[in-house]
Design a protein around this motif. Structure first.
Motif, short mmCIF file in Angstrom:
data_model
loop_
_atom_site.label_atom_id
_atom_site.label_comp_id
_atom_site.label_asym_id
_atom_site.label_seq_id
_atom_site.Cartn_x
_atom_site.Cartn_y
_atom_site.Cartn_z
N GLN A 58 0.86 -1.19 0.00
CA GLN A 58 0.00 0.00 0.00
C GLN A 58 0.89 1.23 0.00
O GLN A 58 1.69 1.42 0.91
CB GLN A 58 -0.89 0.01 1.24
N THR A 59 0.76 2.04 -1.03
CA THR A 59 1.60 3.23 -1.15
C THR A 59 0.87 4.51 -0.75
O THR A 59 1.51 5.51 -0.43
CB THR A 59 2.12 3.37 -2.59
N ARG A 60 -0.46 4.48 -0.77
CA ARG A 60 -1.27 5.61 -0.29
C ARG A 60 -2.53 5.04 0.35
O ARG A 60 -2.94 3.93 0.04
CB ARG A 60 -1.65 6.55 -1.44
N CYS A 61 -3.13 5.86 1.22
CA CYS A 61 -4.34 5.40 1.92
C CYS A 61 -5.24 6.59 2.23
O CYS A 61 -4.78 7.59 2.81
CB CYS A 61 -3.96 4.67 3.20
N MET A 62 -6.51 6.48 1.87
CA MET A 62 -7.45 7.57 2.13
C MET A 62 -7.62 7.81 3.62
O MET A 62 -7.83 8.95 4.04
CB MET A 62 -8.80 7.26 1.49
N ALA A 63 -7.53 6.77 4.44
CA ALA A 63 -7.68 6.95 5.88
C ALA A 63 -6.56 7.80 6.46
O ALA A 63 -6.72 8.42 7.51
CB ALA A 63 -7.72 5.60 6.57
N ALA A 64 -5.42 7.85 5.77
CA ALA A 64 -4.28 8.65 6.22
C ALA A 64 -4.30 10.05 5.61
O ALA A 64 -3.35 10.82 5.81
CB ALA A 64 -2.97 7.94 5.87
N GLY A 65 -5.35 10.38 4.86
CA GLY A 65 -5.48 11.72 4.29
C GLY A 65 -5.14 11.83 2.82
O GLY A 65 -5.23 12.92 2.25
N ASP A 66 -4.77 10.72 2.17
CA ASP A 66 -4.48 10.77 0.74
C ASP A 66 -5.78 10.85 -0.06
O ASP A 66 -6.84 10.44 0.42
CB ASP A 66 -3.70 9.51 0.33
N PRO A 67 -5.73 11.36 -1.29
CA PRO A 67 -6.96 11.49 -2.09
C PRO A 67 -7.51 10.16 -2.55
O PRO A 67 -8.65 10.08 -3.00
CB PRO A 67 -6.52 12.35 -3.27
N TYR A 68 -6.72 9.10 -2.47
CA TYR A 68 -7.17 7.77 -2.85
C TYR A 68 -6.24 6.76 -2.17
O TYR A 68 -5.17 7.11 -1.65
CB TYR A 68 -7.12 7.56 -4.38
#
Length: 411
Positions: free
Chosen positions: A394-404
């Motif tokens: 996982q390189t990005r996560c919406m729960a962490a504030g990323d847009p997707y």
């Protein structure tokens, strides 16, 4: 067969909501592996977490459904709860033996009691119907106009241990237990709209979604949903989020967060292997999707299109080759549920999606899913749980504030 149900709304980004609760499709294999993962260490106390998580989401759904339908008497609320249980694939429950002081709920069928290992009924040492126990505790409270936590529930019979029926005994608590309030639709930190589907493929996602929308995924006379070669549940998204995140929290207290996350990703792999493998081997796939497939790569895009009918959010292929798949997910249910309960996350937590993306690539390019192999342990060991298979991060996560949420699977 007529059931009285609150309407289900198809909201933006593939979300399906009934009575303020989001629902997602998952199958008996994921339900089995996730629950067995949670129960590996009894000292963590996860059995009661499963029960209370079920009670939290079911109480909101039952009370809100009853309000929307104008069900005001205990018997009317009981009928709403019974119909909700059956419609979503959990089985058949009779609440006529429940009163404001307690009583007994009887099950004539149960997804958790009968379907986790459908070819070996009665093969468990302990009752597996923990969700059922929480659901009927919630129903009893809703029938009496009481808050969740008003009843103590105990399983006294279950199909999973060889009984011919399921039964839960309920007793009114002098002081209701304090439960977490369901986050409902959860929280999204981004309003970014999903881009169009991947263009370089012969797969027409819109036509696939339209065809799937014409199929019934309601529980049958037994309150079960046999589809795609598996047994589905149209389950509470917040139930999955609550039990998964609580496992991570509890194991983190013992400096075992990495192990917890690994176990949840593995449950996601097994979900992907059986659910996606079952879908890609099914008559429904052959009728709706397979005519559009010209290459192995199209199988990846076809499966992603079907995922977008499951209520998991919107999956979009950003990059794809035989060696690498990048999937971005907009409004994924794992992120929404976490953010709605705990706030912004410190890092990625979409474990189900991570395991699922891996499984798509492994099934298509290593598992020969186009030849409809047996989805057994031997194939799993060869193409999922082996060296030189596709592994995802996982390189990005919406729960962490990323847009997707972004997941990258590579070999």
């Amino acid at each position: 067969m007529t059931r009285r149900l609150a309407p289900i709304a198809a909201l933006p980004h593939g979300r399906l909501v009934r009575a303020r609760e989001p629902f997602v499709f998952h199958c008996n294999h994921y339900n089995r592996w996730l629950q067995s993962t949670l129960l590996l260490n009894p000292e963590l106390g996860m059995a009661e977490v499963i029960v209370t998580a079920a009670e939290e989401v079911a109480h909101q759904a039952i009370t809100q459904s009853a309000a929307e339908l104008g069900a005001t008497t205990p018997s009317a609320v009981a009928a709403v709860a019974e119909d909700l249980f059956a419609e979503h694939g959990f089985g058949r429950v009779d609440l006529s033996g429940v009163s404001e002081q307690g009583g007994r709920a009887r099950f004539s069928s149960s997804h958790y009691g009968q379907c986790l290992v459908p070819d070996a009924p009665g093969s468990f040492a302990e009752p597996q119907s923990l969700f059922d126990r929480g659901f009927v505790a919630a129903a009893a409270a809703a029938m009496a106009g009481l808050p969740a936590g008003a009843f103590e529930a105990a399983t006294v019979a279950c199909f999973s241990v060889g009984d011919d029926y399921g039964e839960v005994v309920l007793r009114r608590r002098a002081v209701p237990a304090r439960l977490t309030i369901s986050p409902g639709e959860g929280v999204s930190f981004s309003e970014e709209a999903p881009p169009p589907p991947f263009a370089d493929t012969s797969v027409d996602e819109a036509s696939i979604l339209a065809a799937l929308a014409g199929l019934s995924f309601a529980g049958n006379e037994e309150g079960l949903v046999p589809r795609f070669g598996v047994i589905l549940t149209h389950h509470f998204a917040n139930f999955y989020d609550r039990i998964s995140n609580e496992l991570v929290r509890r194991m983190n207290e013992s400096d075992m967060r990495d192990a917890a996350e690994m176990l949840l990703v593995d449950a996601g792999r097994r979900c992907g292997f059986h659910t996606f493998g079952g879908i890609m081997s099914s008559a429904e796939w052959d009728a709706v999707v397979r005519p559009q497939l010209a290459t192995k790569g199209d199988w990846v895009h076809g499966m992603v299109a079907v995922v977008n009918a499951l209520g998991w959010g919107v999956w979009r292929v950003q990059e794809h080759s035989e060696r690498r798949l990048v999937v971005r997910i907009y409004d994924d249910y794992e992120s929404r549920g976490y953010a709605g309960t705990y706030g912004k996350a410190a890092g990625p937590l979409c474990y189900l999606a991570q395991g699922g993306v891996e499984s798509i690539m492994n099934l298509v390019y290593l598992g020969g899913i186009d030849a409809k192999p047996a989805l057994d342990d031997a194939l799993y060991d060869a193409v999922i749980d082996a060296d030189e298979t596709y592994r995802a991060t996982q390189t990005r996560c919406m729960a962490a504030g990323d847009p997707y949420t972004e997941i990258v699977a590579e070999r």
